[in-house]
Structures are given as structure tokens and as C-alpha cells.
Design a protein around this motif. Structure first.
Motif, PDB file in Angstrom:
ATOM      1  N   ILE A 175       0.880  -1.171   0.000  1.00  0.00           N
ATOM      2  CA  ILE A 175       0.000   0.000   0.000  1.00  0.00           C
ATOM      3  C   ILE A 175       0.913   1.216   0.000  1.00  0.00           C
ATOM      4  N   ILE A 176       0.697   2.119  -0.954  1.00  0.00           N
ATOM      5  CA  ILE A 176       1.583   3.266  -1.149  1.00  0.00           C
ATOM      6  C   ILE A 176       0.768   4.553  -1.072  1.00  0.00           C
ATOM      7  N   GLY A 177       1.290   5.544  -0.369  1.00  0.00           N
ATOM      8  CA  GLY A 177       0.544   6.797  -0.235  1.00  0.00           C
ATOM      9  C   GLY A 177       1.455   8.000  -0.102  1.00  0.00           C
ATOM     10  N   ILE A 178       0.863   9.166  -0.279  1.00  0.00           N
ATOM     11  CA  ILE A 178       1.547  10.440  -0.042  1.00  0.00           C
ATOM     12  C   ILE A 178       0.872  11.108   1.148  1.00  0.00           C
ATOM     13  N   ILE A 179       1.678  11.544   2.125  1.00  0.00           N
ATOM     14  CA  ILE A 179       1.123  12.170   3.328  1.00  0.00           C
ATOM     15  C   ILE A 179       1.861  13.470   3.622  1.00  0.00           C
ATOM     16  N   ASP A 180       1.181  14.373   4.338  1.00  0.00           N
ATOM     17  CA  ASP A 180       1.832  15.611   4.776  1.00  0.00           C
ATOM     18  C   ASP A 180       2.297  15.438   6.219  1.00  0.00           C
ATOM     19  N   GLU A 181       2.815  16.515   6.813  1.00  0.00           N
ATOM     20  CA  GLU A 181       3.393  16.406   8.160  1.00  0.00           C
ATOM     21  C   GLU A 181       2.352  16.024   9.211  1.00  0.00           C
ATOM     22  N   LYS A 182       1.158  16.585   9.085  1.00  0.00           N
ATOM     23  CA  LYS A 182       0.097  16.268  10.050  1.00  0.00           C
ATOM     24  C   LYS A 182      -0.292  14.795   9.954  1.00  0.00           C
ATOM     25  N   GLN A 183      -0.445  14.302   8.726  1.00  0.00           N
ATOM     26  CA  GLN A 183      -0.794  12.895   8.523  1.00  0.00           C
ATOM     27  C   GLN A 183       0.348  11.977   8.949  1.00  0.00           C
ATOM     28  N   PHE A 184       1.584  12.473   8.785  1.00  0.00           N
ATOM     29  CA  PHE A 184       2.763  11.743   9.255  1.00  0.00           C
ATOM     30  C   PHE A 184       2.610  11.437  10.739  1.00  0.00           C
ATOM     31  N   GLU A 185       2.293  12.480  11.526  1.00  0.00           N
ATOM     32  CA  GLU A 185       2.154  12.312  12.974  1.00  0.00           C
ATOM     33  C   GLU A 185       1.017  11.359  13.312  1.00  0.00           C
TER      34      GLU A 185
END
Length: 293
Positions: A123-133
């Protein structure tokens, strides 16, 4: 806004699929009726020609779709994210049966971001800093197993990549690194790894960011320790400031040991840090032990 557009595309694809299915049924019914109808020979050919014209208009050209089920196709995912300028790539082990695989993907799409895709057992995705946390602390998800009539915990083993671009080749490179990590014994003990594709090594993004911020507090080296104790009480929630202060203490330990008064001030500061910032307890303990030597 992007989420809304993707949802709209999904709705339009579903609508097109439904229209196409209805048209196929209509064509079958029209042709069946034609076979059963008795038509005057004089108009039969013209009637047939008109009928075929109607049937042909029901044909819908097969368009390439963005979605497979409810998630972005891998190719579409690549086409979209190659225009992303910042963020992180996340790859999650999805070596499960199809039901569990789709369940994990659905969970991520609903809870984290619409920018996830499935490529075989990844499963591959792109996340931002908030989603990272958000996602780095999700180590497992509960799944109801209908065959056993019970809930099970599904492990989410993941690597979060820091990248300077998100094109096909960079993502393929990240996939290879992920697959190599799956073979390592240490991988089995970790739920997530932070990896810089720019530096080609494991990194702690949060600590690197704090280290950069810490550089802003070089003035700490010009302050007297009594003044720093006062400032610490005011800046106790300012982690980069605290890290810079701990770094100065570490560098000046031998000088600090020469003055009992400074030792007392430093110990009070270490106590304040330990009480207010639990995640720095290890650093505090090391410094306190060194002061006792």
C-alpha cells in the motif's frame, strides 16, 4: 478541494459504469425484439439499418479509469503525485489476503488521505506532516474475521520516505528499499522506519528538524547559567531551545563540575526538563550521570 474533486471523479466513473451496463442491457433487449418481430420485406433493410444506428449510439467508448474499486489505480496515483512538491511517501506491508488488504486500504483512505494506492502487496501513499504524525503512531488496526467470528489485530509495518520528487522512478526506488527491509530481522521488531531517499539512510525527521531549529539558539552560549535557568522556565515548551541548552551543558560538563553552585543550577534545570518533557528523560539521565562522575 482535491478530496472533493477525487470524490467527484469517483462518482462520475460509477455513473458512467452504470450507464454502460444499462446500455448493454438495452442493446440486448432491442436485438432480441428485432429477431422476434415480423417486418415487411420492403422496409426490413431500412428498419434494420436504423435499428443498428440506434444500437451503435448506445456504445460507450472504453475510457481509462482513475479508480479501481474505491482507490486510485497505481498509474493514476503516479500521474497525480508527480506534481506534488512536498510531503512524504509511505509504503505499508500489505502481504495479507485480499479482504484484509482492501480493509487496510479502506481504513487509510477514510482516516488519513485519499492519496493511497495498492500495488501487489504494497500500500503506497503520499502524506503531509500532520498525517505523518497521525499514521506513525498507528501500529495496528482491528479487523473482524467473519470466518472465525472474532476481531484480530492487523500489524501495520511501514516505512516513511523523505523525497525530493515523487515520480515513477523515485517511487520504484523506494519500493525496492522497502522490499529489502522486509528481509531484515530488525524489520520485524519495528512498526515504522523513517528513511531519507535524499541521503539514502535511516533518519529521524523530527530530530533533524529540531536540530535545524536549534541553530537559532546559538546565543545560549553567551548567557550565564543563572540567566539560563530563568529563561528555561519561560521556554520549557520550546523543544529546540531545550535541546540547545542540553547541548551546551554536554559540551561544558568539565567546566560545570568546577563550581558547586553551577552544578546545583544545572541539576535544577535538568529536573525541570525531566518533569516537563518526558521524551528527553534519556538525555537528562545521561547528563546527570556524567555530572556525578
Amino acid at each position: 478541494m482535491v478530496n472533493v474533486l477525487l470524490q467527484r471523479i469517483k462518482e462520475l466513473e460509477d455513473k458512467l459504469e452504470k450507464i454502460s451496463k444499462n446500455n448493454e442491457e438495452a442493446k440486448d433487449n432491442i436485438l432480441k425484439l428485432f429477431k422476434q418481430c415480423k417486418v415487411d420485406k420492403n422496409i426490413k433493410e431500412q428498419f434494420k439499418k436504423n435499428l443498428l444506428n440506434i444500437v451503435n449510439k448506445l456504445e460507450i467508448k472504453e475510457e481509462e479509469k482513475f479508480f479501481s474499486d474505491n482507490y486510485l489505480k497505481y498509474k493514476t496515483f503516479i500521474d497525480i503525485v508527480k506534481n506534488v512538491n512536498h510531503g512524504y511517501l509511505i509504503i505499508i506491508d500489505a502481504n495479507y489476503n485480499e479482504d484484509i488488504k482492501k480493509f487496510i486500504l479502506g481504513f487509510l483512505l477514510n482516516k488519513i488521505s485519499p492519496f493511497f494506492t495498492l500495488d501487489n502487496n504494497l500500500i503506497i501513499g503520499i502524506i503531509d506532516e500532520k498525517q505523518f504524525e497521525e499514521i506513525k503512531n498507528i501500529n495496528s488496526v482491528p479487523y473482524f474475521n467473519p470466518s472465525k467470528n472474532e476481531y484480530i489485530e492487523i500489524d501495520l509495518k511501514k516505512i516513511i520516505f523523505d523525497m525530493d520528487s515523487f515520480d515513477y522512478f523515485q517511487i520504484e526506488k523506494a519500493k525496492k528499499i522497502f522490499e529489502e527491509f522486509q528481509k531484515r530481522p530488525s524489520y520485524k521488531n519495528k512498526h515504522y522506519i523513517e528513511y531519507s531517499l535524499i541521503k539514502n539512510k535511516i533518519v529521524d525527521f523530527e530530530r533533524e528538524k529540531l536540530d535545524k531549529q536549534k541553530e537559532k539558539y546559538a546565543y545560549i552560549y553567551d548567557e550565564l547559567y543563572p540567566n539560563l535557568e530563568f529563561k528555561l522556565k519561560r521556554e520549557i515548551k520550546n523543544i529546540p531551545f531545550v535541546l540547545a541548552l542540553l547541548e551546551r551543558i554536554d559540551k561544558e560538563l568539565e567546566e560545570i563540575k568546577e563550581s558547586k553552585g553551577i552544578i546545583n543550577i544545572v541539576n535544577r534545570m535538568l529536573n525541570t526538563i525531566e518533569l516537563n518533557i518526558p521524551e528527553l528523560r534519556d538525555e537528562v539521565k545521561i547528563l546527570r550521570d556524567k555530572l556525578r562522575e
